[in-house]
Design an enzyme around this catalytic site. Structure first.
Site, PDB file in Angstrom:
ATOM      1  N   LYS A  18      47.171  39.418  49.298  1.00 51.01           N
ATOM      2  CA  LYS A  18      47.190  40.583  48.421  1.00 51.01           C
ATOM      3  C   LYS A  18      45.980  41.465  48.703  1.00 51.01           C
ATOM      4  CE  LYS A  18      43.627  39.333  45.565  1.00 51.01           C
ATOM      5  NZ  LYS A  18      42.361  40.086  45.402  1.00 51.01           N
ATOM      6  N   ASP A 145      45.396  34.953  40.297  1.00 51.96           N
ATOM      7  CA  ASP A 145      46.215  35.689  41.267  1.00 51.96           C
ATOM      8  C   ASP A 145      47.544  35.010  41.566  1.00 51.96           C
ATOM      9  OD1 ASP A 145      44.200  37.601  41.581  1.00 51.96           O
ATOM     10  OD2 ASP A 145      43.284  36.541  43.261  1.00 51.96           O
TER      11      ASP A 145
END
Length: 312
Positions: A18, A145
């Site tokens: 990410k 996350d």
């Protein structure tokens, strides 16, 4: 234990890295985490995790930075498998084989990607078939996350980052990533520096910016570039000045924008096109500013099962 004849085939799941297009840090919460507002984008650097039934729990790691990844129960992928087993009443042990492409400790959530992949792989291997919402609840207990890496695409993260809401986004974005060869920069260090820098300052509850949401709806990288933002960037650069040098060089080589990814130290560089990404990557390495560069596009899908390769 399940007999060999009945044993299910190993399951391989691919999960992406990410980048934080925006990361706003708010006040400390009662649980010790900061309130966050972030906009995640999943990008096409991946780790693959294969889950196979075994006599004992364990994991092995190969690929990029494999020597930096623990293989005991502190490994996030193994923690995810154990958490899923406990949540579903106990399952047969698995061995997780992790193949890494995502830089370790680079602000790109490689460990979280492995955890997301392990959840999906073990869910498929054991046939527990949990709803995605239930997997996301388990994921949130492993790391902030991890739910997004299940989700993929582009999304807003709130809470401490674990509450994920999809964002309407168009287009494909071309990125160059420069992992830092230096060591000694960790997420706790960066947040500690942020806390020291903002001590005595009132921090409001953070929210995603309208300008960034508008740029994503338009699908225009030129509109996205000036609104990329990261509240932790100044602190990461103060701790590791070489990060700032990479950002400055990338802008000089024609990048649209360059920003610290998460808490760093990886620098994420946005370019106009695939050709532009190649040009910036070559310039960074040729100039000696970066010894290692990676290219990827986003957004991409979250953790997903790879097809089984059949041999004749």
């Amino acid at each position: 234990m399940t007999s060999v004849l009945e044993s299910p085939a190993p399951v391989t799941v691919r999960a992406p890295a990410k980048v934080n297009l925006e990361l706003f840090v708010g006040p400390l919460r009662d649980d010790g985490f900061h309130a966050l507002s972030t906009v995640y984008q999943a990008v096409g650097l991946h780790d693959d995790v294969t889950a196979a039934l075994a006599d004992d729990w364990g994991c092995s790691v190969r690929g990029r930075d494999a020597d930096k990844v623990p293989t005991d129960e502190s490994n996030l992928a193994l923690r995810a498998a154990l958490a899923l087993s406990e949540h579903t009443g106990g399952q047969e042990p698995v061995h997780l084989s992790i193949h890494k492409e995502i830089p370790v400790a680079g602000g790109m959530a490689g460990g979280s990607a492995d955890a997301a992949a392990a959840l999906v792989a073990c869910d498929a291997l054991w046939g527990t078939a949990l709803p995605r919402e239930e997997l996301e609840e388990i994921a949130a207990g492993i790391g902030s996350d991890v739910p997004f890496l299940l989700h993929g695409g582009t999304a807003v993260g709130s809470g401490r980052g674990e509450v994920v809401t999809a964002v309407l986004a168009k287009g494909t974005y071309h990125w160059v990533f420069v992992p830092s060869a230096a060591s000694g920069l960790s997420t706790p260090m960066v947040y500690s520096a942020f806390d020291q820098r903002t001590a005595g300052t009132r921090l409001d509850d953070p929210h995603p910016s309208a300008a960034l949401m508008s740029a994503l709806r338009a699908g225009d990288p030129s509109a996205l570039a000036p609104v990329l933002d990261n509240d932790l960037q100044a602190d990461a650069i103060a701790l590791q000045p070489g990060i700032g040098e990479v950002i400055e060089a990338a802008m000089g080589f024609g990048a649209l924008a360059a920003i610290v990814s998460g808490s760093g130290p990886t620098v994420a560089i946005l370019t106009e096109s695939a050709e532009g990404a190649i040009d910036v990557a070559v310039a960074l390495t040729a100039s000696g500013v970066a010894g290692d560069v990676l290219r990827a596009t986003g957004p991409v899908q979250g953790a997903h099962v790879l097809p089984t390769v059949r041999t004749s």
